[in-house]
Motif scaffolding. Structure first.
Motif, PDB file in Angstrom:
ATOM      1  N   SER A 163      60.360 -25.014  15.125  1.00 46.38           N
ATOM      2  CA  SER A 163      60.377 -24.379  13.807  1.00 46.38           C
ATOM      3  C   SER A 163      60.779 -22.918  13.995  1.00 46.38           C
ATOM      4  O   SER A 163      61.027 -22.471  15.117  1.00 46.38           O
ATOM      5  N   GLU A 164      60.793 -22.155  12.904  1.00 44.30           N
ATOM      6  CA  GLU A 164      61.204 -20.754  12.997  1.00 44.30           C
ATOM      7  C   GLU A 164      60.304 -19.940  13.906  1.00 44.30           C
ATOM      8  O   GLU A 164      60.741 -18.959  14.508  1.00 44.30           O
ATOM      9  N   THR A 165      59.047 -20.345  14.047  1.00 39.13           N
ATOM     10  CA  THR A 165      58.097 -19.519  14.810  1.00 39.13           C
ATOM     11  C   THR A 165      57.400 -20.274  15.941  1.00 39.13           C
ATOM     12  O   THR A 165      56.473 -19.734  16.551  1.00 39.13           O
ATOM     13  N   GLU A 224      60.412 -14.551  13.469  1.00 35.59           N
ATOM     14  CA  GLU A 224      61.049 -15.824  13.150  1.00 35.59           C
ATOM     15  C   GLU A 224      62.459 -15.884  13.719  1.00 35.59           C
ATOM     16  O   GLU A 224      63.183 -14.881  13.709  1.00 35.59           O
TER      17      GLU A 224
END
Length: 614
Positions: A465-467, A532
């Motif tokens: 995911s983004e993070t 992110e």
């Protein structure tokens, strides 16, 4: 195994002078049969199950292999078509009025040649269900001779006439058979509630249907209940299940609740303890039938029905299974905006039995993937979900699809990934080798990241995911206490060049709580980033497998990394290699015991190691 017989229960209406009718008996054994790989119980037919004339079924036995011939020492089988009842009756009438019957099913060829024979009596006559299981349609009973022709009986003397094979119709014997087989022990938990009256009419705009009714907790064995629900003209029906607990089997052939259209077409059969999704019926009338067999009983079901306004796009939010009768239009949730993740939508389309269904796609934009394993539209031409008419994803509008019957099922599924899709830059393999690694096409694995400690590459991970980045616990557990010195670098191909790279610092490390460094059990960890990632052609999240995907041994998969050459050699450029999945046995021959949380892939290198262990 050999069993002594404790008791013989013959049907009360069986007459040895007219042996064709009610020719059935139950043998009670002195001890239980222990089921295993070589001994299994047969499936009994459902009360509403039909095998039409022409269905190919199988009779088994050790009887004579030909008329007046010797019996067989090995089990024999013969495939016979079911004969239409009226055709069979006309053939039997040529043998005399005493040969007619009420409780039998016929099978065989008019020209003869194949048949059961003396010594096969009492054996099974089995027909296959559409999903592959075999059901006991008949018990071998009688026949005039063995495998004689019966198409020209009128021209033959009595001693030359033949007949179809006569098998006791088990479905017609079910009520008697269930009563004799019912082994439920009497106790305070025994069921005492039945559905009475047997055919109930339920009307109004809302209502509740329960089986059994309070205060009884369990439904009866050997039940056959039916209900018809009417709501006002012009309304549709929404069925919502509040409680559901029936005996489970994979295809709901034992205890089940069946739902039918107004015309009697089957919408679905439900069993087990998982509550079915709501059913949206695009009609103001629906029929339900409950069946229980002689074995296991449970606490039944409760459903709420309500009249709802017709919808232009049924089930557009995927909250229910939409059952559509007649022409219409369907769409994914939020259309024309993007659909949601974790969608699991289903539409059942039913038309009159003399018609067929044609589906025409007007708009189609579904996440592309090889094999359409992530987001997809799946079309079946049956209710069970066996006959696949097509599986689609991508951006090309599929060609129209026509059904082979009056039923079609459409399933739309999307996975849990935000932006999970095929790599914008497709990978290529030059060597076509499962023993040699090669340099990957730059940025063709955009989820692969480098994890650096004091700015030196120590291991790899994948973007989820983004993070969040997924990696092995063994990679990070020893350096995790110094997370300020860790960096996660995405968008890399060459470790020495970073023109497309995005760098993330570590906020938190989540190691699997049951990770064991000594055995590598549960060797997995998540790295949570402070910043992110910005997804683009060079930085993308990886796709997770669906829960029902099984990667079989010998399947070819791909590993990527900067250290695939082995023996401590590290390349500055990202490498890739195709590797076959190995069986657990092969893997254990190199590494010892592996657990269920592991999968092994690679090829033997010499005699002492595997190239890759995952």
């Amino acid at each position: 195994m050999i069993f002594a017989i404790l008791k013989v229960i013959v049907h009360e209406e069986f007459n040895p002078m007219k042996p064709i009718n009610h020719d059935i008996a139950v043998l009670v054994l002195v001890r239980n049969i222990i089921f295993g790989a070589e001994i299994q119980p047969v499936c009994l037919p459902s009360p509403d199950e039909n095998f039409p004339s022409g269905s190919l079924c199988v009779a088994l036995g050790w009887g004579r292999i030909e008329e007046s011939g010797p019996t067989s020492n090995s089990l024999q089988q013969v495939t016979l078509p079911i004969v239409d009842h009226d055709v069979c009756m006309r053939a039997m009438e040529t043998l005399g009025p005493s040969a007619t019957f009420r409780t039998a099913v016929c099978a065989g060829f008019p020209e003869g040649g194949k048949d059961a024979c003396q010594g096969d009596s009492g054996g099974p006559f089995l027909c296959p269900r559409s999903h592959g299981s075999w059901v006991l349609v008949g018990v071998t009973s009688w026949g005039m001779g063995c495998a004689r022709s019966w198409s020209n009986n009128m021209m033959l003397p009595l001693d030359k006439k033949g007949s179809p094979g006569i098998f006791t119709d088990v479905k017609k014997m079910l009520k008697w058979l269930y009563a004799k087989l019912d082994q439920a022990e009497s106790s305070i938990l025994s069921p005492t509630a039945s559905c009475s009256p047997k055919n109930q009419i339920l009307t109004g705009t809302t209502g509740t249907l329960k089986l059994p009714k309070y205060p009884t907790r369990y439904y009866l064995n050997n039940e056959e209940c039916a209900w018809t629900i009417y709501v006002p003209e012009g309304k549709h029906i929404l069925l919502t299940f509040r409680h559901f607990d029936l005996e489970f089997d994979n295809f709901c052939d034992l205890d089940y609740l069946a739902v039918y259209t107004e015309k009697g077409s089957l919408i679905g059969k439900f069993c087990g303890s998982d509550r079915p999704r709501p059913l949206l019926i695009t009609n103001n009338k629906v029929k339900l039938k409950f069946i229980s067999d002689f074995k296991i009983y449970r606490t039944g079901f409760s459903l709420f029905y309500e009249a709802v306004e017709p919808q232009t796009y049924p089930d557009s939010e995927c909250g229910s299974v939409a059952v559509i009768s007649g022409e219409g239009e369907i769409q994914t949730m939020n259309h024309p905006e993007k659909y949601r993740n974790n969608a699991n939508c289903k539409w059942i389309i039913i038309c009159p039995s003399s018609f067929r269904i044609k589906i025409t796609f007007q708009v189609f934009e579904v996440e592309p993937s090889i094999g359409c394993v992530f987001d997809y539209v799946l079309i079946y031409t049956d209710l069970v979900g066996i006959n696949v008419a097509g599986r689609f994803c991508g951006f090309y509008i599929p060609d129209p699809i026509e059904s082979t019957s009056n039923v079609m099922q459409i399933v739309f599924s999307s996975d849990s990934q935000t932006g999970c899709k095929a790599a914008p830059i497709l990978p290529m393999f030059i060597n076509q080798s499962i023993t040699i690694a090669e340099e990957a096409i730059p940025n063709s694995w955009p989820w692969h990241v480098s994890i650096k400690y004091v700015r030196k590459h120590i291991c790899s991970g994948v973007i989820v995911s983004e993070t969040f980045v997924l990696t092995s616990a063994s990679c990070i557990v020893q350096t995790g206490q110094f997370r300020d010195l860790l960096l996660v670098v995405a968008g890399l191909h060459d470790l020495e060049r970073s023109e497309d790279a995005q760098i993330g610092s570590v906020k938190e490390i989540h190691v699997h709580p049951n990770f064991v460094l000594l055995t590598m059990e549960n060797d997995i960890a998540l790295i949570e980033l402070k910043e992110e990632f910005q997804f683009n052609d060079y930085v993308q999240p990886v796709c997770f497998p669906l829960s029902d995907i099984i990667v079989e041994p010998s399947s070819i998969c791909v590993v990527s990394g900067w250290d695939l050459n082995g023996e401590g050699e590290t390349s500055t450029k990202l490498q890739q290699q195709e590797v076959p999945i190995e069986t657990d046995g092969v893997c254990e021959s190199y590494y010892g015991t592996i657990s269920e949380s592991m999968v092994c892939a690679g090829v033997a290198k010499g005699q002492d190691t595997c190239l890759v262990s995952i």
